[in-house]
Each structure stands twice: as structure tokens, then as C-alpha cells.
Write a protein that holds these residues in place. Structure first.
Motif, PDB file in Angstrom:
ATOM      1  N   GLU A  32      38.193  49.570  34.156  1.00  0.00           N
ATOM      2  CA  GLU A  32      37.227  48.360  33.692  1.00  0.00           C
ATOM      3  C   GLU A  32      37.057  47.188  33.948  1.00  0.00           C
ATOM      4  OE1 GLU A  32      39.788  45.614  29.580  1.00  0.00           O
ATOM      5  OE2 GLU A  32      40.690  47.450  30.434  1.00  0.00           O
ATOM      6  N   GLN A  33      37.971  47.086  34.967  1.00  0.00           N
ATOM      7  CA  GLN A  33      37.498  45.363  35.500  1.00  0.00           C
ATOM      8  C   GLN A  33      36.188  45.396  36.400  1.00  0.00           C
ATOM      9  OE1 GLN A  33      38.911  42.090  35.582  1.00  0.00           O
ATOM     10  NE2 GLN A  33      36.693  41.292  36.236  1.00  0.00           N
ATOM     11  N   ARG A  34      36.063  46.537  37.373  1.00  0.00           N
ATOM     12  CA  ARG A  34      34.596  46.985  37.724  1.00  0.00           C
ATOM     13  C   ARG A  34      33.532  46.725  36.602  1.00  0.00           C
ATOM     14  NH1 ARG A  34      31.203  44.924  41.192  1.00  0.00           N
ATOM     15  NH2 ARG A  34      29.464  46.543  41.871  1.00  0.00           N
ATOM     16  N   LEU A  35      33.439  47.454  35.692  1.00  0.00           N
ATOM     17  CA  LEU A  35      32.480  47.644  34.675  1.00  0.00           C
ATOM     18  C   LEU A  35      32.443  45.777  34.318  1.00  0.00           C
ATOM     19  CD1 LEU A  35      32.778  50.868  32.682  1.00  0.00           C
ATOM     20  CD2 LEU A  35      31.691  50.513  34.373  1.00  0.00           C
ATOM     21  N   GLN A  36      33.300  45.079  33.875  1.00  0.00           N
ATOM     22  CA  GLN A  36      33.411  43.853  33.037  1.00  0.00           C
ATOM     23  C   GLN A  36      32.130  43.073  34.100  1.00  0.00           C
ATOM     24  OE1 GLN A  36      36.843  42.556  31.854  1.00  0.00           O
ATOM     25  NE2 GLN A  36      36.917  44.153  28.930  1.00  0.00           N
ATOM     26  N   THR A  37      32.789  42.921  35.247  1.00  0.00           N
ATOM     27  CA  THR A  37      32.120  42.157  36.232  1.00  0.00           C
ATOM     28  C   THR A  37      30.769  42.508  36.054  1.00  0.00           C
ATOM     29  OG1 THR A  37      34.422  42.490  37.813  1.00  0.00           O
ATOM     30  CG2 THR A  37      31.744  41.728  38.760  1.00  0.00           C
ATOM     31  N   LYS A  43      24.059  40.589  33.415  1.00  0.00           N
ATOM     32  CA  LYS A  43      23.530  39.028  31.865  1.00  0.00           C
ATOM     33  C   LYS A  43      22.543  37.932  32.937  1.00  0.00           C
ATOM     34  CE  LYS A  43      24.482  36.479  28.752  1.00  0.00           C
ATOM     35  NZ  LYS A  43      25.682  36.449  26.989  1.00  0.00           N
ATOM     36  N   HIS A  44      23.322  37.709  33.906  1.00  0.00           N
ATOM     37  CA  HIS A  44      23.095  36.186  34.878  1.00  0.00           C
ATOM     38  C   HIS A  44      22.816  36.717  36.644  1.00  0.00           C
ATOM     39  CE1 HIS A  44      26.302  34.704  31.916  1.00  0.00           C
ATOM     40  NE2 HIS A  44      26.711  35.147  32.288  1.00  0.00           N
ATOM     41  N   LYS A  51      17.151  41.699  34.026  1.00  0.00           N
ATOM     42  CA  LYS A  51      18.732  41.636  33.528  1.00  0.00           C
ATOM     43  C   LYS A  51      18.060  41.782  31.872  1.00  0.00           C
ATOM     44  CE  LYS A  51      18.561  36.717  35.646  1.00  0.00           C
ATOM     45  NZ  LYS A  51      18.697  35.635  35.393  1.00  0.00           N
ATOM     46  N   THR A  52      19.291  41.460  31.952  1.00  0.00           N
ATOM     47  CA  THR A  52      19.683  42.232  30.287  1.00  0.00           C
ATOM     48  C   THR A  52      19.375  40.777  29.365  1.00  0.00           C
ATOM     49  OG1 THR A  52      22.246  42.524  30.501  1.00  0.00           O
ATOM     50  CG2 THR A  52      21.001  44.414  30.892  1.00  0.00           C
ATOM     51  N   TYR A  55      22.904  41.429  24.592  1.00  0.00           N
ATOM     52  CA  TYR A  55      24.626  41.723  24.316  1.00  0.00           C
ATOM     53  C   TYR A  55      24.873  40.607  24.073  1.00  0.00           C
ATOM     54  CZ  TYR A  55      23.817  45.891  27.180  1.00  0.00           C
ATOM     55  OH  TYR A  55      23.254  46.716  27.676  1.00  0.00           O
ATOM     56  N   ALA A  56      25.880  41.153  23.228  1.00  0.00           N
ATOM     57  CA  ALA A  56      27.105  39.921  22.785  1.00  0.00           C
ATOM     58  C   ALA A  56      27.982  39.218  22.571  1.00  0.00           C
ATOM     59  CB  ALA A  56      27.323  39.924  20.989  1.00  0.00           C
ATOM     60  N   GLU A  57      28.213  40.515  24.294  1.00  0.00           N
ATOM     61  CA  GLU A  57      29.498  40.043  25.061  1.00  0.00           C
ATOM     62  C   GLU A  57      29.502  41.152  25.832  1.00  0.00           C
ATOM     63  OE1 GLU A  57      32.259  38.107  26.038  1.00  0.00           O
ATOM     64  OE2 GLU A  57      31.694  37.910  23.773  1.00  0.00           O
ATOM     65  N   VAL A  58      30.836  40.892  26.783  1.00  0.00           N
ATOM     66  CA  VAL A  58      30.638  41.809  27.606  1.00  0.00           C
ATOM     67  C   VAL A  58      31.695  43.430  27.686  1.00  0.00           C
ATOM     68  CG1 VAL A  58      30.600  40.390  29.704  1.00  0.00           C
ATOM     69  CG2 VAL A  58      33.688  41.047  28.653  1.00  0.00           C
ATOM     70  N   PRO A  59      31.175  43.897  28.072  1.00  0.00           N
ATOM     71  CA  PRO A  59      31.736  45.207  28.163  1.00  0.00           C
ATOM     72  C   PRO A  59      32.822  44.889  27.341  1.00  0.00           C
ATOM     73  CG  PRO A  59      30.648  45.595  29.114  1.00  0.00           C
ATOM     74  CD  PRO A  59      30.748  44.592  29.494  1.00  0.00           C
ATOM     75  N   VAL A  60      33.629  46.241  26.229  1.00  0.00           N
ATOM     76  CA  VAL A  60      34.490  46.562  25.233  1.00  0.00           C
ATOM     77  C   VAL A  60      35.845  47.505  25.427  1.00  0.00           C
ATOM     78  CG1 VAL A  60      36.016  45.756  22.514  1.00  0.00           C
ATOM     79  CG2 VAL A  60      34.031  44.618  23.883  1.00  0.00           C
ATOM     80  N   PHE A  61      37.028  47.289  25.432  1.00  0.00           N
ATOM     81  CA  PHE A  61      37.307  48.496  26.478  1.00  0.00           C
ATOM     82  C   PHE A  61      38.484  48.662  25.001  1.00  0.00           C
ATOM     83  CE2 PHE A  61      35.187  47.481  30.158  1.00  0.00           C
ATOM     84  CZ  PHE A  61      35.050  48.810  30.750  1.00  0.00           C
ATOM     85  N   LEU A  62      38.685  50.144  24.738  1.00  0.00           N
ATOM     86  CA  LEU A  62      39.900  50.042  23.455  1.00  0.00           C
ATOM     87  C   LEU A  62      40.374  51.240  23.513  1.00  0.00           C
ATOM     88  CD1 LEU A  62      37.453  49.313  20.628  1.00  0.00           C
ATOM     89  CD2 LEU A  62      38.881  48.311  21.053  1.00  0.00           C
ATOM     90  N   ASN A  63      40.929  51.567  23.085  1.00  0.00           N
ATOM     91  CA  ASN A  63      42.424  52.336  23.297  1.00  0.00           C
ATOM     92  C   ASN A  63      41.719  53.827  22.091  1.00  0.00           C
ATOM     93  OD1 ASN A  63      43.792  55.257  22.419  1.00  0.00           O
ATOM     94  ND2 ASN A  63      45.452  54.264  23.226  1.00  0.00           N
TER      95      ASN A  63
END
Length: 134
Positions: A32-37, A43-44, A51-52, A55-63
Motif C-alpha cells: 500500500e505505502q509504495r503504491l501511494q508513493t 502525478k507530480h 504525468k497523470t 486522478y481524483a485521489e491517490v490509490p485507495v486500499f480497501l478490504n
């Protein structure tokens, strides 16, 4: 995968005047942390293709037990696996015409494309997302 999704959203905006932003949902994972980074860097700072932008937000991790979209992604992956690894097209035949395609190459499963609506027991008309790219 991030680039393909970004291009899909860009094409939706350009061809259909549909300026939606995308949201990537992942099953909870130790990465999770690596993918969000990586998503923030794409994006930046950009990546090898640029660049992308969509996207509205960084990846979201859900169960996966908490959301039907993660379960749906698992079912799509299973149908692809069964088709290409075992020649079992039972589930593939239901979804095969619902992939984003550009230049004759399939890229990602589109759940609710206006041009190719797909019936699904996961959503009704009131709760169905306009588009989902898996």
C-alpha cells in the motif's frame, strides 16, 4: 496500469466531453505505502510516459469484504484467467465485449460504458457507477 487508466479518462473527456476524474481502488496489501508513493510521483514528477492528470485521489486500499467493486475486479480477473489459462470461456463470454480498446488493443474492463452497458447483479440503476475501469 496507471497510465492506461489515465489515457482512458482522457479519451472519455476528449471524445465524449466527459471530464470525470478517476479513483484507483486496491485490495488491502503490504504494498500500500509504495503504491501511494508511486501515484504521487506519477502525478507530480511524472513517469516515463509523462504525468497523470485525471486522478481524483491517490490509490485507495480497501478490504475486499467491504466493497463489491474489489470483489467484481476479482471475478473479472478470474474469468480472464479461466479463459486464457484453461480454455474455459464460460465467464469470459459474458465480459469479452466490455474492454476499453484503442488501436485494436484491449486495455481494461469497462463496467458501465454507455455504449456497452453490461447487466450485473452488483448494481441497480440507482447505485450503478457511470463507469468503472478494471
Amino acid at each position: 496500469m496507471a497510465r492506461r487508466f489515465d489515457l482512458f479518462l482522457q479519451r472519455c473527456h476528449t471524445k465524449h466531453n466527459d471530464p470525470q476524474r478517476g479513483l484507483m481502488l486496491f485490495d488491502e496489501s503490504s504494498t500500500e505505502q509504495r503504491l501511494q508513493t508511486l501515484a504521487r510521483e506519477f502525478k507530480h514528477k511524472g513517469h516515463s510516459y509523462g504525468k497523470t492528470h485525471n486522478y481524483a485521489e491517490v490509490p485507495v486500499f480497501l478490504n475486499s469484504r467491504a466493497t463489491r467493486l474489489i470483489q467484481l475486479a476479482d471475478l473479472v480477473a478470474y474469468s480472464i484467467f479461466r479463459h486464457f489459462e484453461h480454455g474455459d470461456s464460460t465467464y469470459w463470454d459474458v465480459i469479452k465485449d466490455h474492454f476499453d480498446e484503442e488501436g485494436g488493443v484491449r486495455h481494461g474492463f469497462v463496467l458501465c460504458d454507455a455504449a456497452h452497458p453490461i447487466p450485473t447483479p452488483f448494481f441497480n440503476k440507482k447505485s450503478s457507477p457511470k463507469r468503472a475501469f478494471l
